[in-house]
Design a protein around this motif. Structure first.
Motif, PDB file in Angstrom:
ATOM      1  N   ILE A  28       0.734  -1.316   0.019  1.00 24.23           N
ATOM      2  CA  ILE A  28      -0.031  -0.059  -0.151  1.00 24.23           C
ATOM      3  C   ILE A  28       0.839   1.182  -0.089  1.00 24.23           C
ATOM      4  O   ILE A  28       0.625   2.255  -0.822  1.00 24.23           O
ATOM      5  CB  ILE A  28      -0.780  -0.089   1.144  1.00 24.23           C
ATOM      6  N   THR A  29       1.838   1.447   0.746  1.00 21.83           N
ATOM      7  CA  THR A  29       2.768   2.391   1.027  1.00 21.83           C
ATOM      8  C   THR A  29       4.143   2.105   1.439  1.00 21.83           C
ATOM      9  O   THR A  29       4.492   0.948   2.114  1.00 21.83           O
ATOM     10  CB  THR A  29       1.869   3.322   2.035  1.00 21.83           C
ATOM     11  N   SER A  30       5.027   3.012   0.952  1.00 24.17           N
ATOM     12  CA  SER A  30       6.549   2.987   1.615  1.00 24.17           C
ATOM     13  C   SER A  30       6.616   3.429   3.283  1.00 24.17           C
ATOM     14  O   SER A  30       7.391   3.242   3.669  1.00 24.17           O
ATOM     15  CB  SER A  30       7.528   3.699   0.865  1.00 24.17           C
ATOM     16  N   ASP A  31       5.430   4.307   3.356  1.00 29.70           N
ATOM     17  CA  ASP A  31       5.531   4.682   4.916  1.00 29.70           C
ATOM     18  C   ASP A  31       4.115   5.265   5.222  1.00 29.70           C
ATOM     19  O   ASP A  31       3.387   5.573   4.431  1.00 29.70           O
ATOM     20  CB  ASP A  31       6.633   5.757   5.137  1.00 29.70           C
ATOM     21  N   ILE A  32       4.207   5.353   6.576  1.00 25.73           N
ATOM     22  CA  ILE A  32       2.851   6.117   7.043  1.00 25.73           C
ATOM     23  C   ILE A  32       3.119   7.517   7.294  1.00 25.73           C
ATOM     24  O   ILE A  32       3.857   7.895   8.371  1.00 25.73           O
ATOM     25  CB  ILE A  32       2.276   5.359   8.337  1.00 25.73           C
ATOM     26  N   ASP A  33       2.727   8.528   6.347  1.00 26.75           N
ATOM     27  CA  ASP A  33       3.036   9.697   6.625  1.00 26.75           C
ATOM     28  C   ASP A  33       1.878  10.745   5.910  1.00 26.75           C
ATOM     29  O   ASP A  33       0.948  10.219   5.670  1.00 26.75           O
ATOM     30  CB  ASP A  33       4.387  10.189   5.670  1.00 26.75           C
ATOM     31  N   GLY A  34       2.247  12.120   5.699  1.00 30.99           N
ATOM     32  CA  GLY A  34       1.322  12.856   5.285  1.00 30.99           C
ATOM     33  C   GLY A  34       0.658  12.642   3.716  1.00 30.99           C
ATOM     34  O   GLY A  34      -0.566  12.484   3.582  1.00 30.99           O
ATOM     35  N   ALA A  35       1.537  11.954   3.114  1.00 34.71           N
ATOM     36  CA  ALA A  35       1.164  11.592   1.616  1.00 34.71           C
ATOM     37  C   ALA A  35       0.265  10.444   1.643  1.00 34.71           C
ATOM     38  O   ALA A  35      -0.976  10.329   1.159  1.00 34.71           O
ATOM     39  CB  ALA A  35       2.549  11.143   0.673  1.00 34.71           C
ATOM     40  N   PHE A  36       0.669   9.245   2.589  1.00 31.29           N
ATOM     41  CA  PHE A  36      -0.333   8.383   2.742  1.00 31.29           C
ATOM     42  C   PHE A  36      -1.654   8.743   3.247  1.00 31.29           C
ATOM     43  O   PHE A  36      -2.818   8.360   2.754  1.00 31.29           O
ATOM     44  CB  PHE A  36       0.245   7.299   3.773  1.00 31.29           C
ATOM     45  N   LEU A  37      -1.575   9.623   4.280  1.00 36.57           N
ATOM     46  CA  LEU A  37      -3.233   9.826   4.603  1.00 36.57           C
ATOM     47  C   LEU A  37      -3.930  10.621   3.753  1.00 36.57           C
ATOM     48  O   LEU A  37      -4.947  10.495   3.527  1.00 36.57           O
ATOM     49  CB  LEU A  37      -2.817  10.652   6.017  1.00 36.57           C
ATOM     50  N   ALA A  38      -3.184  11.695   2.978  1.00 36.76           N
ATOM     51  CA  ALA A  38      -3.679  12.424   2.208  1.00 36.76           C
ATOM     52  C   ALA A  38      -4.375  11.734   0.780  1.00 36.76           C
ATOM     53  O   ALA A  38      -5.583  12.052   0.321  1.00 36.76           O
ATOM     54  CB  ALA A  38      -2.816  13.426   1.531  1.00 36.76           C
ATOM     55  N   ASP A  39      -3.899  10.577   0.571  1.00 40.06           N
ATOM     56  CA  ASP A  39      -4.250   9.707  -0.486  1.00 40.06           C
ATOM     57  C   ASP A  39      -5.089   8.574  -0.024  1.00 40.06           C
ATOM     58  O   ASP A  39      -5.089   7.445  -0.813  1.00 40.06           O
ATOM     59  CB  ASP A  39      -2.956   9.072  -1.182  1.00 40.06           C
ATOM     60  N   ASP A  40      -5.970   9.079   0.837  1.00 40.94           N
ATOM     61  CA  ASP A  40      -6.802   7.888   1.425  1.00 40.94           C
ATOM     62  C   ASP A  40      -6.363   6.571   1.808  1.00 40.94           C
ATOM     63  O   ASP A  40      -6.801   5.392   1.591  1.00 40.94           O
ATOM     64  CB  ASP A  40      -7.902   7.579   0.274  1.00 40.94           C
ATOM     65  N   GLY A  41      -5.030   6.759   2.465  1.00 40.90           N
ATOM     66  CA  GLY A  41      -4.353   5.551   2.833  1.00 40.90           C
ATOM     67  C   GLY A  41      -5.048   4.566   3.836  1.00 40.90           C
ATOM     68  O   GLY A  41      -5.057   3.236   3.691  1.00 40.90           O
ATOM     69  N   ILE A  42      -5.757   5.129   4.712  1.00 42.92           N
ATOM     70  CA  ILE A  42      -6.528   4.358   5.722  1.00 42.92           C
ATOM     71  C   ILE A  42      -7.540   3.452   5.064  1.00 42.92           C
ATOM     72  O   ILE A  42      -7.714   2.407   5.304  1.00 42.92           O
ATOM     73  CB  ILE A  42      -7.103   5.242   6.961  1.00 42.92           C
TER      74      ILE A  42
END
Length: 282
Positions: A28-42
């Motif tokens: 899903i992601t390389s890290d849990i960061d602002g970009a992940f959260l902004a891109d509907d990561g959850i």
């Protein structure tokens, strides 16, 4: 569902924990960061779990890092519990008191905390940490502010009171010493916290209960704080907001038993996990 980062400092890997099983978030992601959260990561993480697309990983015995990579900024609310304001000898504020902590203060929930050189009054503060998931700019209302929150975590706002209160200038110099913001162990999505203003906050020093509060006693509620901040600054995904601490800090205790090398501090918010730090000299 609990988002976390595991591994050695600077090499943490993103993961998600469900019912005691930890899954790798690398697809899903390389890290849990602002970009992940902004891109509907959850939301994408939840979908991947439901689809069985994430592989289990062994997390036992591994270091747990802060649940978000270094935040863009850390905004803190001071004197946000009436009992803490009273023990500090300060008036209840008419508006939220704002100060900042440097992002490099964030460390893992069980990492050592460094007592700064020259420190005489290193103090503890358990706080409910709010992680921003969407841009918040001139939000319309406290209700609207709740929509920009990604989730909640335990935040330890370590403070050096002499630096903060007796050396002139702003509070920041007593708040931004390295390691002064242990965070985690998890980021719990906002949708999975039924009422963030009914959470118990407890902190022990060397096994002795020092803080025993509840977020229902916030002077300025979570939505109000986020709305208020958005009138003065842009809140961005990955930012951390520390919402204040209840009574029971060393500053307000008889004899002011400030932290010393070898002391162990433990913090807990049910549903958000537990932290444990040992104090060591810088």
């Amino acid at each position: 569902m609990q988002l976390l980062r595991i591994g050695e400092a600077g090499a943490e890997r993103p993961a998600v924990r469900v019912d005691e099983t930890t899954f790798d978030l690398a697809p899903i992601t390389s890290d849990i960061d602002g970009a992940f959260l902004a891109d509907d990561g959850i939301a994408r993480t939840r979908q991947a779990l439901e689809a069985g697309e994430l592989a289990p990983v062994e997390s036992s015995g591994q270091r747990i890092g802060a649940p978000i990579a270094r935040p863009g900024k850390i905004v803190c609310i001071g004197l946000n519990y009436s009992d803490h304001a009273a023990e500090s000898g300060m008036d209840i504020p008419s508006e939220p008191v704002i100060f900042m902590k440097a992002p490099y203060t964030v460390v893992g929930p069980n990492d050592d905390v460094l007592i700064p050189r020259g420190s005489k009054k290193t103090d503890w503060e358990i706080e409910l940490g709010v992680v921003i998931g969407k841009t918040g700019r001139y939000l319309d209302s406290p209700a609207a502010a709740m929509d920009v929150i990604a989730g909640y975590t335990i935040s330890h706002d370590v403070s050096e009171r002499e630096f903060q209160l007796e050396r002139g200038g702003q509070w920041d110099k007593g708040k931004s010493c390295e390691t002064f913001n242990p965070l985690g162990p998890w980021l719990v999505p906002a949708q999975e916290v039924p009422d963030a203003e009914k959470l118990d906050l407890r902190l022990w020093v060397n096994g002795e209960l020092r803080q025993d509060g509840n977020s229902s006693n916030l002077i300025f509620g979570i939505g109000h704080v986020i709305w208020y901040l958005s009138q003065f600054m842009v809140l961005e995904p990955g930012d951390l907001v520390n919402t204040g601490t209840p009574a029971g800090v060393a500053l307000g205790m008889a004899g002011q038993p400030y932290l010393k090398p070898g002391d162990v501090v433990e913090l807990e918010i049910p549903g958000l996990g537990r932290q444990r730090q040992t104090l060591v000299p810088a």
